[in-house]
Design a protein around this motif. Structure first.
Motif, short mmCIF file in Angstrom:
data_model
loop_
_atom_site.label_atom_id
_atom_site.label_comp_id
_atom_site.label_asym_id
_atom_site.label_seq_id
_atom_site.Cartn_x
_atom_site.Cartn_y
_atom_site.Cartn_z
N ARG A 78 0.83 -1.22 0.00
CA ARG A 78 0.00 0.00 0.00
C ARG A 78 0.86 1.27 0.00
N ASN A 79 2.13 1.15 -0.39
CA ASN A 79 2.98 2.35 -0.37
C ASN A 79 2.96 3.08 -1.71
N GLY A 80 3.72 4.18 -1.77
CA GLY A 80 3.73 5.00 -2.98
C GLY A 80 4.57 4.41 -4.11
N GLY A 81 5.35 3.38 -3.80
CA GLY A 81 6.16 2.73 -4.83
C GLY A 81 7.39 3.53 -5.24
N HIS A 82 7.76 4.54 -4.43
CA HIS A 82 8.94 5.33 -4.78
C HIS A 82 10.21 4.55 -4.46
N ILE A 83 11.06 4.46 -5.47
CA ILE A 83 12.36 3.82 -5.29
C ILE A 83 13.36 4.95 -5.08
N ALA A 84 13.65 5.23 -3.82
CA ALA A 84 14.57 6.33 -3.52
C ALA A 84 15.82 5.76 -2.87
N ASN A 85 16.93 6.39 -3.15
CA ASN A 85 18.19 5.93 -2.57
C ASN A 85 18.33 6.42 -1.13
N GLN A 127 7.14 -8.24 -13.66
CA GLN A 127 6.40 -7.16 -14.35
C GLN A 127 5.85 -6.21 -13.28
N CYS A 128 6.68 -5.24 -12.86
CA CYS A 128 6.25 -4.39 -11.74
C CYS A 128 6.29 -2.91 -12.11
N ASP A 129 6.21 -2.62 -13.41
CA ASP A 129 6.11 -1.23 -13.89
C ASP A 129 7.27 -0.36 -13.38
N ARG A 130 8.49 -0.92 -13.38
CA ARG A 130 9.67 -0.15 -12.92
C ARG A 130 9.91 0.99 -13.90
N LYS A 131 10.03 2.22 -13.36
CA LYS A 131 10.37 3.38 -14.19
C LYS A 131 11.53 4.11 -13.54
N PHE A 132 12.40 4.67 -14.39
CA PHE A 132 13.60 5.36 -13.88
C PHE A 132 13.41 6.88 -13.98
N GLY A 133 14.06 7.61 -13.07
CA GLY A 133 14.01 9.07 -13.09
C GLY A 133 13.24 9.60 -11.88
N TYR A 134 13.96 10.30 -11.01
CA TYR A 134 13.36 10.74 -9.75
C TYR A 134 13.77 12.18 -9.48
N ILE A 135 12.82 12.97 -9.00
CA ILE A 135 13.16 14.37 -8.67
C ILE A 135 12.79 14.68 -7.23
N TYR A 136 13.76 15.23 -6.50
CA TYR A 136 13.49 15.82 -5.19
C TYR A 136 13.24 17.30 -5.47
N ALA A 137 12.04 17.80 -5.16
CA ALA A 137 11.70 19.18 -5.53
C ALA A 137 11.78 20.10 -4.31
N THR A 188 18.78 6.86 -11.42
CA THR A 188 18.55 5.43 -11.13
C THR A 188 17.35 5.20 -10.21
N CYS A 189 16.94 6.23 -9.49
CA CYS A 189 15.76 6.07 -8.64
C CYS A 189 14.52 6.22 -9.50
N THR A 287 9.20 10.51 -11.34
CA THR A 287 8.61 10.32 -10.01
C THR A 287 9.11 11.46 -9.14
N VAL A 288 8.23 12.04 -8.32
CA VAL A 288 8.61 13.28 -7.61
C VAL A 288 8.27 13.18 -6.12
N ALA A 289 9.18 13.71 -5.29
CA ALA A 289 8.85 13.94 -3.88
C ALA A 289 9.38 15.32 -3.53
N ASP A 290 8.62 16.09 -2.75
CA ASP A 290 9.17 17.39 -2.37
C ASP A 290 10.02 17.23 -1.11
N CYS A 291 10.67 18.32 -0.69
CA CYS A 291 11.65 18.21 0.39
C CYS A 291 11.08 18.56 1.77
N ASN A 292 9.77 18.68 1.89
CA ASN A 292 9.21 18.96 3.21
C ASN A 292 9.37 17.76 4.14
#
Ligand SMILES: Cc1cc2nc3c(=O)[nH]c(=O)nc-3n(C[C@H](O)[C@H](O)[C@H](O)COP(=O)(O)OP(=O)(O)OC[C@H]3O[C@@H](n4cnc5c(N)ncnc54)[C@H](O)[C@@H]3O)c2cc1C
Length: 433
Positions: A78-85, A127-137, A188-189, A287-292
């Motif tokens: 039930r998580n957001g599926g974010h692959i973050a380092n 088959q888990c819909d892996r996508k590359f590219g992550y932004i910390y905003a 890579t995230c 994929t995006v996460a802000d820095c708050n």
């Protein structure tokens, strides 16, 4: 000696979860009945438990896994599926706490595990819909300066060359909102559908003859020369036990329950959006996460929908108007999204520690545990499952690096509850304004 184990919260069996609606139909495992022997008994069928089981079974160790309800019904499904380092805790804070060398080793362990995850996904065609590219905003110039300093630190001190700093104009090519001052891109995230990924690992467990039981809550552990885990209709005798129930496990051992709190986070998924609308929001599909401290996190998922995670409830509760809470946050980030529906909305429990680092260790020589990924567990839970399995097999070097991290205790009842109530009130105010 008896350790009591309980399920902290009965997890809703269905729930309006996008991951559950889009993953393979559930493979059901039967409940444990009678007596069973295994080298290792694992309590909890999320990413931590399944990863530990996988690494043990790949090395010829017999494993039985008890899941109180259904595999993946906890945070892992039930998580957001974010692959973050890395970690939820900032690197510079970790360096102050643990020293530079240990921090660098921990960071590199996570980075290598992320590479292993991707290799496994490819090798087993998960088959888990892996996508590359992550932004910390960055929401403001202070956060932007912090991102610039993190970028330098990663490149110069951690030999990590996968990030690029984006100014406001560069960020605008990825994200159509005026909200942010800039960002940090990591190539890579990215993201996965976490339940599809977990199901892929479970299929590997089945080929390795791991005994999996659902609807089988572990209720107590008794110790003698062998260790016995008791469930409702059966019991498992083993040499080792791994407690992988994370936020959903309520264990009477103070060293566990005093060091993390279960807080809830909320996720919603929109109805399918038109291509033009998607282009006007996230044209490069990152994929995006802000820095708050309590971030908004979002991405495009299968079916041209936006998955959007936000908010927190320090008492582990779900707001009555969950869809409204999430919709309001979406509109704040993307005012151009004037009309949309949330087809799915749910909440889940995050196990959070005071220092935001995972809490991994041993209750005694036979019982291992991992908890407290502090909202950053998709990669870390798998890594810690692997480290626990290696420690059980006699190689505890990396496990010790993690387990030596000092975790402060939370204050006892009622101070803890009053504190959490105040934190929640302040947080509600923040969410409303
Ligand atoms: C809403 C939400 C969004 C998140 N988003 C992200 C994200 O985008 N990226 C990220 O990195 N992390 C995220 N996380 C965190 C991440 O999901 C978790 O850290 C990770 O899934 C933890 O895995 P786990 O296996 O330790 O725990 P869980 O997946 O919670 O599994 C624990 C399992 O143990 C079982 N259990 C508990 N007690 C017992 C018992 N007595 N007997 C038997 N079984 C028991 C439970 O039923 C449950 O299935 C998020 C978490 C939530 C809740």
């Amino acid at each position: 000696m008896k350790t009591q184990l309980l399920l902290r919260h009965r997890i809703p069996a269905g729930g309006n979860l996008f991951h559950h609606a889009t993953a393979d139909p559930y493979h059901h495992f039967c409940a444990l009945e009678g007596k069973l022997h295994a080298d290792v008994c694992i309590v909890g069928g999320g990413l931590t438990g399944v990863s530990a089981a996988l690494h043990l079974a790949q090395n010829g160790i017999s494993v039985a896994l008890l899941e109180a309800q259904k595999i993946g019904c906890g945070a892992s499904g039930r998580n957001g599926g974010h692959i973050a380092n890395g970690f939820s805790c900032e690197l510079k804070t970790m360096e102050k706490m643990l020293g530079f060398e240990s921090t660098k080793m921990l960071w590199q362990m996570v980075d290598s595990y992320l590479v292993n995850m991707d290799e496994n996904i490819l090798e087993h065609d998960i088959q888990c819909d892996r996508k590359f590219g992550y932004i910390y905003a960055a929401n403001n110039s202070y956060q932007m300066r912090e991102l610039a300093s993190l970028n330098d630190r990663l490149k110069l001190k951690y030999d990590y060359q996968k990030t690029t700093l984006l100014n406001k104009a560069d960020l605008g090519k990825f994200l159509k909102t005026t909200r942010y001052s800039g960002g940090l891109f990591d190539k890579t995230c990215g993201q996965i559908n976490p339940l599809k990924y977990l199901q892929g690992l479970v299929r590997q467990l089945e080929t390795l003859n791991v005994k999996i039981f659902e609807q089988s809550p572990a209720k107590a552990i008794s110790q003698g020369p062998n260790i016995t885990v008791h469930s409702e209709k059966g019991r498992i005798k083993s040499k080792f036990v791994v407690l992988a129930g994370n936020a959903y496990l309520n264990c009477n051992t103070p060293s566990l329950y005093n060091k993390s709190i279960p807080v809830s986070s909320f996720v919603g998924v929109t109805s399918p959006l038109s291509r033009a609308l998607i282009q006007s929001i996230l044209p490069r599909n990152v994929t995006v996460a802000d820095c708050n401290k309590i971030p908004d996190y979002y991405q495009i998922v299968a079916g041209n929908r936006i998955l959007f995670g936000c908010g927190i409830n320090f008492l582990g509760k779900e707001p009555k108007d969950l869809k409204k809470v999430i919709s309001n946050r979406i509109k704040r980030v993307f005012p151009q999204l004037t009309s949309f529906e949330l087809d799915y909305a749910w909440s889940g429990l995050i196990s959070s520690t005071i220092n935001k680092l995972p809490h991994i260790g041993q209750i005694n020589s036979q019982i291992y545990y991992a908890q407290g990924f502090s909202g950053h567990g998709v990669v870390l839970s798998g890594l810690t499952g692997k480290l626990i399995s290696r420690a059980i097999m006699g190689d505890s070097k990396d496990f010790k690096l993690f387990s030596s991290i000092h975790h402060k205790e939370l204050p006892p009842y009622p101070i803890k509850n009053i504190g959490l109530g105040i934190a929640d009130f302040c947080n509600t105010l923040r969410q409303n304004f």
